[in-house]
Design a protein around this motif. Structure first.
Motif, short mmCIF file in Angstrom:
data_model
loop_
_atom_site.label_atom_id
_atom_site.label_comp_id
_atom_site.label_asym_id
_atom_site.label_seq_id
_atom_site.Cartn_x
_atom_site.Cartn_y
_atom_site.Cartn_z
N LEU A 107 0.99 -1.23 0.18
CA LEU A 107 -0.01 0.00 0.03
C LEU A 107 0.74 1.28 -0.07
CD1 LEU A 107 -2.77 -1.05 2.59
CD2 LEU A 107 -2.62 -1.35 -0.11
N ARG A 108 1.95 1.24 0.87
CA ARG A 108 2.79 2.31 1.02
C ARG A 108 1.82 3.64 1.41
NH1 ARG A 108 5.21 1.50 -4.45
NH2 ARG A 108 7.01 -0.08 -4.05
N SER A 109 2.08 4.79 1.11
CA SER A 109 1.36 6.13 1.51
C SER A 109 -0.01 6.03 0.51
CB SER A 109 1.90 7.55 1.15
OG SER A 109 2.28 7.54 -0.24
N LEU A 110 -1.16 6.85 0.93
CA LEU A 110 -2.50 6.89 0.08
C LEU A 110 -2.01 7.62 -1.10
CD1 LEU A 110 -5.31 6.65 -0.21
CD2 LEU A 110 -5.47 8.76 1.25
N ASP A 111 -1.17 8.50 -1.18
CA ASP A 111 -0.68 9.23 -2.48
C ASP A 111 -0.12 8.03 -3.46
OD1 ASP A 111 -1.28 11.80 -1.43
OD2 ASP A 111 1.06 12.37 -1.01
N SER A 112 0.89 7.20 -2.80
CA SER A 112 1.49 6.19 -3.92
C SER A 112 0.39 5.28 -4.10
CB SER A 112 2.51 5.68 -3.14
OG SER A 112 3.66 6.50 -2.92
N TYR A 113 -0.56 4.85 -3.48
CA TYR A 113 -1.52 3.86 -3.67
C TYR A 113 -2.44 4.51 -4.75
CZ TYR A 113 -5.18 0.46 -3.59
OH TYR A 113 -5.97 -0.66 -3.68
N LEU A 114 -2.84 5.96 -4.95
CA LEU A 114 -3.50 6.38 -5.93
C LEU A 114 -2.82 6.15 -7.25
CD1 LEU A 114 -4.93 9.41 -4.31
CD2 LEU A 114 -6.04 7.61 -4.45
N ARG A 132 0.42 12.26 -8.91
CA ARG A 132 -0.65 12.47 -7.86
C ARG A 132 -1.65 13.64 -7.97
NH1 ARG A 132 2.07 14.43 -2.78
NH2 ARG A 132 2.06 16.18 -4.30
N ASP A 133 -0.72 14.92 -8.18
CA ASP A 133 -1.61 15.88 -8.36
C ASP A 133 -2.85 15.96 -9.42
OD1 ASP A 133 -0.36 16.69 -6.06
OD2 ASP A 133 1.21 18.03 -7.08
N ALA A 134 -2.03 15.31 -10.54
CA ALA A 134 -2.97 15.40 -11.90
C ALA A 134 -4.26 14.45 -11.47
CB ALA A 134 -2.19 14.97 -13.04
N LEU A 187 -5.55 13.89 -8.67
CA LEU A 187 -6.38 14.50 -7.60
C LEU A 187 -7.24 15.81 -8.22
CD1 LEU A 187 -4.33 14.21 -4.43
CD2 LEU A 187 -6.58 12.89 -4.86
N GLU A 188 -7.00 15.85 -9.44
CA GLU A 188 -7.93 17.17 -10.24
C GLU A 188 -8.99 16.46 -10.77
OE1 GLU A 188 -5.33 18.87 -12.98
OE2 GLU A 188 -4.34 19.94 -11.59
N GLN A 189 -9.31 15.20 -10.50
CA GLN A 189 -10.15 14.31 -11.11
C GLN A 189 -11.07 13.87 -10.10
OE1 GLN A 189 -8.98 11.05 -13.79
NE2 GLN A 189 -7.13 12.17 -14.01
N LYS A 190 -12.60 13.93 -10.13
CA LYS A 190 -13.24 13.77 -9.30
C LYS A 190 -13.36 12.33 -8.78
CE LYS A 190 -18.28 14.04 -7.93
NZ LYS A 190 -18.36 12.95 -7.13
N GLU A 191 -13.01 11.49 -9.70
CA GLU A 191 -13.01 9.95 -9.42
C GLU A 191 -11.94 9.64 -8.41
OE1 GLU A 191 -11.67 5.74 -11.63
OE2 GLU A 191 -11.67 7.80 -12.85
N TYR A 192 -10.66 10.33 -8.58
CA TYR A 192 -9.74 10.17 -7.75
C TYR A 192 -9.92 10.87 -6.14
CZ TYR A 192 -6.95 7.01 -10.51
OH TYR A 192 -6.59 6.04 -11.17
N GLN A 193 -10.54 11.93 -6.39
CA GLN A 193 -11.11 12.63 -5.11
C GLN A 193 -11.97 11.95 -4.41
OE1 GLN A 193 -12.79 16.41 -6.37
NE2 GLN A 193 -10.95 17.13 -7.50
N MET A 211 -12.00 8.45 -4.40
CA MET A 211 -11.34 7.26 -4.13
C MET A 211 -10.53 7.61 -2.88
SD MET A 211 -8.76 5.23 -6.16
CE MET A 211 -9.52 4.95 -7.53
N GLN A 212 -9.86 8.81 -3.09
CA GLN A 212 -8.99 9.46 -1.71
C GLN A 212 -9.71 9.47 -0.45
OE1 GLN A 212 -7.77 13.48 -1.04
NE2 GLN A 212 -5.78 12.78 -1.34
N LYS A 213 -11.17 10.14 -0.70
CA LYS A 213 -12.05 10.24 0.47
C LYS A 213 -12.38 8.85 1.22
CE LYS A 213 -16.34 12.66 1.70
NZ LYS A 213 -17.21 13.38 1.41
N HIS A 214 -12.85 7.84 0.02
CA HIS A 214 -13.18 6.61 0.60
C HIS A 214 -12.00 5.76 1.14
CE1 HIS A 214 -15.63 2.84 0.05
NE2 HIS A 214 -14.52 2.27 -0.23
N LEU A 215 -11.17 5.81 0.80
CA LEU A 215 -9.95 5.05 1.43
C LEU A 215 -9.72 5.48 2.67
CD1 LEU A 215 -7.76 4.14 -1.93
CD2 LEU A 215 -9.42 2.47 -0.46
N ARG A 216 -9.65 6.96 2.82
CA ARG A 216 -9.25 7.23 4.20
C ARG A 216 -10.42 6.87 4.96
NH1 ARG A 216 -8.39 13.59 2.40
NH2 ARG A 216 -5.98 13.63 1.99
N ALA A 217 -11.56 6.49 4.62
CA ALA A 217 -12.79 6.32 5.64
C ALA A 217 -12.94 4.93 5.80
CB ALA A 217 -13.96 7.15 5.12
#
Length: 346
Positions: free
Chosen positions: A231-238, A306-308, A310-316, A318-324
């Motif tokens: 998994l590593r960091s959430l950034d790297s997982y994305l 990673r920054d690119a 997180l400009e997409q709603k799909e990955y925003q 995903m990030q929110k979902h995995l955090r929770a």
């Protein structure tokens, strides 16, 4: 003693130096890398390392979707594999944590009685709520895992294998070697787990398709275990989710993959004993040629991707979902829910 590590990579640039340096610390003498479809500088960094004599780097020969198996088929023909005393097939998120002697592969081999193969069980290290990618050793950042004897309610845990040159090899698998079908019972290879015990018979002969690459981990890690930082960091997982998998094109890692490997129940910092030597070896690599700036370019590309994303709603989302997401594996959560015990675990 020569030991060749064989691995496949796609967009793993920020993590290459740590993995190479770590394996040099434990006695690996040669590296054979296969890369495919890299756009983060992985291939450029590997070419530079190859020019300096640290690795051999080849394009993945796969014409279909099964990148890893095609590469391993090709690896068997390469001199760096044919001439090695031992061959280690692993991925760049996997680190052998050797508990005996000087914590090297040589010490492990001696402790296990010099068999023809040694298979080490995975220990999956959790994300443990680490969001941000950092350019520092992965083995330092992530310290929590499942119970090493049990993973997702299973006692059988996958392995990776160290293979001696005289193993009666038919072909390398990603997790274990397979010996020639005509080998007589008395000439079957000597093969141990990470405690020097003979591996289970049905694993040895690949008789059980469900257990072809795994066996019970309990009692199997006295001399070594295999730390797996999937998994590593959430950034790297994305970024990992975006790039897919070296095994199969366009395969995405879903919520289940994350949750199965994000169990933080157990703390294990024993691999930190390697950190002083690891840091020195990384610095030594960076001091040569253009290695430091090429590594930095890979880090920059990783963050930019990673920054690119997180400009997409799909990955925003995903990030929110995995955090929770629950830190319970889906099977365990379903069982607790059926028993009416879920509220007690939250």
């Amino acid at each position: 003693m020569s030991i060749t590590a064989v691995t496949c990579v796609k967009n793993e640039g920020p993590f290459l130096l740590e993995w190479i340096a770590f394996h040099e610390c434990i006695g690996v003498t040669d590296f054979l890398f296969y890369s495919n479809d890299c756009d983060d500088g992985t291939d450029t960094l590997l070419d530079a390392l190859a020019e300096l004599g640290h690795v051999q780097h080849l394009p993945n020969p796969a014409e279909g979707r099964n990148y890893q198996m095609e590469a391993l088929k090709d690896a068997k023909k390469q001199e760096v594999v044919q001439d090695a005393d031992w061959v280690w097939v692993a991925d760049v998120d996997e680190f052998p944590n050797i508990h005996v002697g000087d914590h090297s592969f040589a010490a492990l081999i001696e402790a296990c009685g010099d068999p023809q193969s040694i298979s080490l069980n995975f220990q999956f290290f959790a994300n443990d709520d680490v969001d941000a990618f950092e350019d520092r050793p992965v083995i330092e950042q992530f310290t929590r895992s499942h119970n090493p004897d049990i993973w997702c309610g299973e006692a059988a845990i996958e392995v990776k294998s160290l293979v001696r040159q005289d193993f009666p090899l038919q072909y390398f698998g990603a997790h274990r070697p397979f010996f020639q079908p005509k080998v007589k019972k008395k000439k079957r290879p000597s093969w141990t787990d990470g405690s020097g015990r003979t591996v289970p018979h049905r694993f040895l002969v690949a008789a059980n398709p469900r257990r072809i690459r795994r066996f019970p981990a309990a009692g199997a890690r006295t001399f070594a275990t295999l730390n797996h930082y999937a998994l590593r960091s959430l950034d790297s997982y994305l970024v990992k989710n975006d790039r897919g998998d070296v095994n199969r094109e366009n395969r995405a890692f879903d919520d289940t993959y994350w949750r199965e490997r994000n169990d933080p129940a157990w703390e294990d910092t024993s691999i930190h004993r390697y950190l002083p030597a690891l840091r020195k070896q990384i610095d030594k690599l960076k001091a040569q040629g253009d290695i430091a700036p090429l590594h930095a370019a890979c880090v920059t590309a990783h963050k930019a991707r990673r920054d690119a994303l997180l400009e997409q709603k799909e990955y925003q989302d995903m990030q929110k979902h995995l955090r929770a997401a629950s830190k319970l594996p889906p099977q365990e959560e379903a069982m607790l829910r059926d028993l009416g015990l879920l509220e007690d675990t939250q």
